[in-house]
Design a protein around this motif. Structure first.
Motif, short mmCIF file in Angstrom:
data_model
loop_
_atom_site.label_atom_id
_atom_site.label_comp_id
_atom_site.label_asym_id
_atom_site.label_seq_id
_atom_site.Cartn_x
_atom_site.Cartn_y
_atom_site.Cartn_z
N THR A 8 -7.80 -3.76 13.12
CA THR A 8 -6.42 -3.41 12.85
C THR A 8 -6.17 -3.47 11.35
O THR A 8 -6.36 -4.52 10.72
CB THR A 8 -5.45 -4.34 13.59
N ILE A 9 -5.79 -2.33 10.79
CA ILE A 9 -5.56 -2.21 9.35
C ILE A 9 -4.08 -1.99 9.09
O ILE A 9 -3.40 -1.28 9.84
CB ILE A 9 -6.38 -1.03 8.77
N GLY A 10 -3.58 -2.61 8.04
CA GLY A 10 -2.21 -2.39 7.60
C GLY A 10 -2.17 -1.63 6.29
O GLY A 10 -2.85 -2.00 5.33
N LEU A 11 -1.41 -0.55 6.26
CA LEU A 11 -1.19 0.20 5.03
C LEU A 11 0.13 -0.28 4.41
O LEU A 11 1.16 -0.27 5.08
CB LEU A 11 -1.12 1.70 5.30
N ILE A 12 0.08 -0.71 3.16
CA ILE A 12 1.25 -1.22 2.46
C ILE A 12 1.80 -0.11 1.57
O ILE A 12 1.11 0.36 0.67
CB ILE A 12 0.90 -2.46 1.62
N LEU A 30 5.44 -7.77 2.11
CA LEU A 30 4.98 -6.72 3.01
C LEU A 30 3.66 -7.10 3.68
O LEU A 30 3.44 -6.81 4.86
CB LEU A 30 4.84 -5.40 2.25
N ILE A 31 2.78 -7.75 2.93
CA ILE A 31 1.50 -8.19 3.49
C ILE A 31 1.75 -9.21 4.61
O ILE A 31 1.15 -9.14 5.68
CB ILE A 31 0.59 -8.78 2.39
N ASP A 33 4.35 -9.50 6.50
CA ASP A 33 4.89 -8.79 7.67
C ASP A 33 3.78 -8.04 8.41
O ASP A 33 3.75 -8.02 9.65
CB ASP A 33 5.98 -7.81 7.23
N SER A 34 2.90 -7.41 7.67
CA SER A 34 1.80 -6.66 8.28
C SER A 34 0.86 -7.58 9.04
O SER A 34 0.45 -7.29 10.17
CB SER A 34 1.04 -5.88 7.20
N VAL A 35 0.55 -8.73 8.45
CA VAL A 35 -0.32 -9.70 9.10
C VAL A 35 0.35 -10.27 10.35
O VAL A 35 -0.30 -10.45 11.40
CB VAL A 35 -0.70 -10.83 8.11
N ALA A 36 1.65 -10.53 10.27
CA ALA A 36 2.37 -11.03 11.44
C ALA A 36 2.33 -10.04 12.59
O ALA A 36 2.41 -10.41 13.76
CB ALA A 36 3.82 -11.34 11.06
N ASP A 37 2.15 -8.77 12.25
CA ASP A 37 2.06 -7.70 13.25
C ASP A 37 0.62 -7.42 13.67
O ASP A 37 0.37 -6.48 14.41
CB ASP A 37 2.71 -6.43 12.68
N GLY A 38 -0.33 -8.23 13.16
CA GLY A 38 -1.69 -8.14 13.65
C GLY A 38 -2.74 -7.59 12.71
O GLY A 38 -3.91 -7.43 13.09
N ALA A 39 -2.37 -7.29 11.47
CA ALA A 39 -3.35 -6.71 10.54
C ALA A 39 -4.45 -7.71 10.19
O ALA A 39 -4.17 -8.86 9.86
CB ALA A 39 -2.66 -6.22 9.28
N GLU A 40 -5.69 -7.24 10.24
CA GLU A 40 -6.85 -8.03 9.79
C GLU A 40 -7.23 -7.67 8.36
O GLU A 40 -7.91 -8.42 7.67
CB GLU A 40 -8.05 -7.74 10.69
N MET A 41 -6.85 -6.47 7.93
CA MET A 41 -7.12 -5.96 6.59
C MET A 41 -5.88 -5.19 6.15
O MET A 41 -5.27 -4.48 6.93
CB MET A 41 -8.33 -5.01 6.62
N VAL A 42 -5.48 -5.37 4.88
CA VAL A 42 -4.36 -4.61 4.34
C VAL A 42 -4.83 -3.81 3.12
O VAL A 42 -5.68 -4.27 2.35
CB VAL A 42 -3.17 -5.51 3.96
N ASN A 82 -4.93 -15.28 5.58
CA ASN A 82 -6.13 -15.05 6.39
C ASN A 82 -6.33 -13.56 6.66
O ASN A 82 -6.50 -13.13 7.81
CB ASN A 82 -6.04 -15.83 7.71
N VAL A 83 -6.30 -12.76 5.59
CA VAL A 83 -6.40 -11.31 5.72
C VAL A 83 -7.29 -10.75 4.61
O VAL A 83 -7.31 -11.29 3.50
CB VAL A 83 -5.00 -10.66 5.66
N MET A 84 -8.04 -9.71 4.93
CA MET A 84 -8.79 -9.00 3.90
C MET A 84 -7.82 -8.14 3.10
O MET A 84 -6.91 -7.53 3.66
CB MET A 84 -9.86 -8.11 4.53
N ILE A 85 -8.03 -8.08 1.78
CA ILE A 85 -7.16 -7.28 0.91
C ILE A 85 -8.00 -6.25 0.16
O ILE A 85 -9.00 -6.60 -0.48
CB ILE A 85 -6.40 -8.17 -0.09
#
Length: 273
Positions: A8-12, A30-31, A33-42, A82-85
């Motif tokens: 699961t990737i998040g686009l910021i 924004l990061i 919020d994206s992680v809270a929604d399940g992003a493993e990488m942003v 705890n997310v890849m950036i």
């Protein structure tokens, strides 16, 4: 091939200004919020930390490789959340005083550096008579492609104007890239006609996912960017897209889809040139 999984990737999507502190604050929110929604990488957009108000402003914010507040911020935010950036681009000293590289750093969930990519293709164009860009005047072009792996998934790095050069992505196909990443600051005028077209072309011709985060809105240098951060599947279908608002979009990418298409439509084995 069966060990490849989904991610699961998040686009910021940001509307960055000439104030680094404000941009980092916006990006961190924004990061989270994206992680809270399940992003493993942003994926942060190009020039996320600084959208120059005047040509050359970035020279006041050039960092040394592995040193500097923006790099340290990315490391901290990756570890804290705890997310890849994948860190858009920032100006990093090249050895030429007034021509830093535009570098995209990748950090793992512990904040450790995985790799980095220096933007290869410089945006030297006249979008219209009163909107001219000459990126190479104060940026040194990179010359190396870069891939990295995470949980059996291979990613290939690129930035914005690179999207117009298919030979770059053909090299990534040779290396078995599953997901093409393209942090961008695509202009409004060119974005309206070419953004989605280019993202779909790069996906289809290489049977890869494309994940592209973009700048949006009017910035304090009066430049306008297009937004519409987007995920495209290996069959060219738009899997998810934003409009022009600041925010984020998450999408789970199922890498097995690539293998399914390759079995039915093995175009990657048919190349002659």
């Amino acid at each position: 091939m069966s060990d490849k999984r989904s991610i699961t990737i998040g686009l910021i999507q940001m509307s960055s200004s000439s104030c680094v502190e404000d941009n980092l604050k916006q990006a961190e929110a924004l990061i989270k919020d994206s992680v809270a929604d399940g992003a493993e990488m942003v994926i942060l957009p190009e020039t996320f930390a600084l959208m120059e108000k005047y040509n050359g402003q970035k020279l006041d914010f050039v960092e040394q490789h592995l040193e500097g507040p923006i790099q340290h911020w990315m490391q901290r935010v990756a570890k804290d959340n705890n997310v890849m950036i994948v860190g858009g681009t920032i100006a990093i000293a090249s050895g030429l005083e007034k021509r830093p590289v535009a570098r995209c750093y990748v950090y793992d969930k512990q904040g450790d550096l995985i790799t980095f990519y220096d933007k290869i293709h410089m945006f030297d164009v006249a979008v219209k008579e009163d909107e001219v860009y000459s990126e190479s005047d104060n940026t040194l072009a990179g010359d190396d492609i870069k891939t990295f792996e995470y949980n059996g998934i291979t990613f290939g790095l690129s930035v914005c104007y690179d999207l117009r050069f298919p030979e770059l992505y053909r090299e990534y196909q040779k290396l078995g890239v599953d997901v093409i990443l393209a942090p961008s600051a695509f202009t409004l005028k060119t974005g309206e006609v070419h953004w989605q077209l280019l993202l779909q072309a790069r996906a289809v011709e290489n049977l890869a996912f494309v994940a592209a985060s973009n700048q949006t809105g009017e910035h304090d240098n009066k430049r306008k960017t297009y937004g519409h951060s987007m995920f495209v599947g290996p069959w060219g279908d738009v899997l998810g897209a934003m409009g022009s608002d600041v925010g984020f979009i998450n999408r789970q990418l199922n890498i097995a889809q690539i293998e399914s298409i390759q079995k039915r439509f093995p175009v990657h084995t048919h190349r002659k040139l």
